[in-house]
Design a protein around this motif. Structure first.
Motif, PDB file in Angstrom:
ATOM      1  N   ASP A  99       2.402 -10.225   3.448  1.00 17.95           N
ATOM      2  CA  ASP A  99       3.415  -9.770   2.488  1.00 17.95           C
ATOM      3  C   ASP A  99       4.280  -8.692   3.129  1.00 17.95           C
ATOM      4  O   ASP A  99       3.808  -7.905   3.948  1.00 17.95           O
ATOM      5  CB  ASP A  99       2.745  -9.195   1.239  1.00 17.95           C
ATOM      6  N   ASP A 101       5.473  -6.106   1.750  1.00 15.54           N
ATOM      7  CA  ASP A 101       5.403  -4.788   1.120  1.00 15.54           C
ATOM      8  C   ASP A 101       4.246  -3.930   1.621  1.00 15.54           C
ATOM      9  O   ASP A 101       3.980  -2.874   1.069  1.00 15.54           O
ATOM     10  CB  ASP A 101       5.312  -4.953  -0.397  1.00 15.54           C
ATOM     11  N   GLN A 103       1.121  -4.542   1.432  1.00  8.84           N
ATOM     12  CA  GLN A 103      -0.138  -4.641   0.675  1.00  8.84           C
ATOM     13  C   GLN A 103      -1.232  -5.310   1.498  1.00  8.84           C
ATOM     14  O   GLN A 103      -2.411  -5.106   1.246  1.00  8.84           O
ATOM     15  CB  GLN A 103       0.095  -5.414  -0.628  1.00  8.84           C
ATOM     16  N   ARG A 202      -6.876  -4.077  -0.805  1.00 12.64           N
ATOM     17  CA  ARG A 202      -5.438  -4.322  -0.950  1.00 12.64           C
ATOM     18  C   ARG A 202      -4.753  -3.002  -1.257  1.00 12.64           C
ATOM     19  O   ARG A 202      -5.047  -2.338  -2.241  1.00 12.64           O
ATOM     20  CB  ARG A 202      -5.202  -5.318  -2.079  1.00 12.64           C
ATOM     21  N   ARG A 205       1.830  -1.078  -2.893  1.00 14.28           N
ATOM     22  CA  ARG A 205       3.129  -1.335  -2.257  1.00 14.28           C
ATOM     23  C   ARG A 205       3.642  -0.117  -1.525  1.00 14.28           C
ATOM     24  O   ARG A 205       3.479   0.995  -2.010  1.00 14.28           O
ATOM     25  CB  ARG A 205       4.145  -1.634  -3.354  1.00 14.28           C
TER      26      ARG A 205
HETATM   27 MG    MG Z   1       2.975  -7.082  -3.229  1.00 11.93          MG
END
Ligand code: MG
Ligand code: UDP
Length: 341
Positions: A99, A101, A103, A202, A205
């Protein structure tokens, strides 16, 4: 020892704020892989029709780093199509999906590579903790993975997103699945081969907001279920059978009662209840059939999964316009060819 090739595919939709934060981390990981793991890494950013400065930011990154390739789609096609577009461009080596962002921490990539070297074809990250996400999202995501796990015959690992490494043969397999309704987690599971999970936390962001609101996630869940199981149709059948049996028993009771005790006009409320109930059941069943029919309809149109606006291969191409390929989708110059040119 031969060197391996790894392409990191990143779908980008309005991530102008996060890309400058992510890229230095990625480039450090690529340096590390090149030095310590005999892996030549590349990054392929797919601009999924962003309407902020993402494309300009990406061009800046690509101008500075010859390991970065860019692909711009003609509009926003959604994350799944953007990933497909990126994966389609890889001609050699393995792929890793990440991803934009932050994450999915890029620092874990060497672990993924190590598992690939051990012989696994699909190395996926499984979330142990989801930071920065509300309880409702965690709760519904948890419920969704369990529901689809029970309904679908295809094994879909729980709490696993798109953070994963695909070996060349897994990638080749994925390329053969050209369905329009792309529930990627399910497609990865469908492929099979040797799979292994890597547990990770995780992260929140880096910046910006999630692109998936609840309505999108709800539709995404329906997409997943209808793409991978016809259990709801079966459920409608069972619901119909049960309703019919109850109706039959009730009918017998009504006849017997009027034979034994005569037939005073039956109550209006019970009649209404039965009519409304049956109407509801029928509409639900029709809606279910409609969901599947609608998918058949889009599938039958056989449109391409995405359209490419600009392809900018790795290798420090300075022209910001890149190569134009208005109508290509699945076959165009790939990494290897693009670099050779
Ligand atoms: Mg995300
Ligand atoms: N994304 C995309 N197209 C879209 C929506 C999202 O390419 O239409 C990308 C987005 O830029 C990010 C990834 O998909 O790299 C995951 O999106 P997001 O972080 O918003 O989802 P979440 O992590 O909240 O599920």
């Amino acid at each position: 020892m031969p060197r391996d090739l790894l392409t990191i595919v990143i779908a980008v939709f309005n991530e102008a704020e996060t890309l400058p934060l992510l890229q230095p981390r990625l480039s450090a990981v690529l340096d590390d892989l090149a030095a310590n793991a005999r892996v030549d890494g590349r990054v392929l950013y797919v601009d999924d029709g962003s309407n902020d400065d993402s494309w300009q930011v990406m061009q800046g990154i690509a101008a500075r780093d010859p390991r970065v390739a860019l692909l711009r789609l003609s509009r926003n096609f959604g994350k799944e199509a953007a990933l497909t577009a990126g994966l389609d461009r890889i001609e050699a080596g393995a792929a890793l999906v990440l991803d934009a962002d932050g994450q999915d921490p890029p620092e874990l990539i060497p672990q993924f590579v190590a598992k690939w070297r051990e012989g696994f074809d699909d190395v996926h990250g499984t979330r142990t903790v989801r930071e920065g996400e509300g309880w409702l999202k965690k709760f519904t995501a948890h419920g969704f993975y369990r529901l689809i796990g029970r309904l679908s015959k295809t094994p879909i690992p729980q709490d696993t997103g798109d953070f994963r490494l695909l070996s060349p043969r897994s990638l080749a397999a994925l390329r053969q699945l050209r369905e329009r309704h792309r529930f990627m987690k399910g497609l990865f599971g469908w492929i099979g081969y040797e799979q292994v999970a890597i547990a990770y936390e995780r992260a929140p962001r880096l910046a910006g907001k999630t692109k998936f609101n609840f309505w999108k996630l709800w539709n995404f869940a329906i997409e997943g279920i209808t793409s991978f199981t016809t259990a709801p149709l079966r459920l409608a059948t069972y619901l119909g059978v049960v309703t019919a049996l109850v109706a039959f028993a009730y009918g017998v009771w009504v006849v017997v009662r009027s034979l034994l005790w005569g037939d005073p006009v039956a109550g209006w409320p019970s009649m209404m209840a039965v009519i409304l109930f049956l109407g509801g059941v029928q509409l639900i069943a029709l809606g279910l059939i409609g969901e599947y029919l609608g998918r058949l309809y889009t599938e039958s149109k056989q449109r391409p999964l995405y359209l490419v606006d600009t392809w900018h291969p790795a290798g420090g191409v300075s022209s910001p316009a890149g190569i134009r390929e208005g109508d290509s989708h699945a076959d165009g110059p790939s990494f290897a060819r693009g670099q050779g040119a």
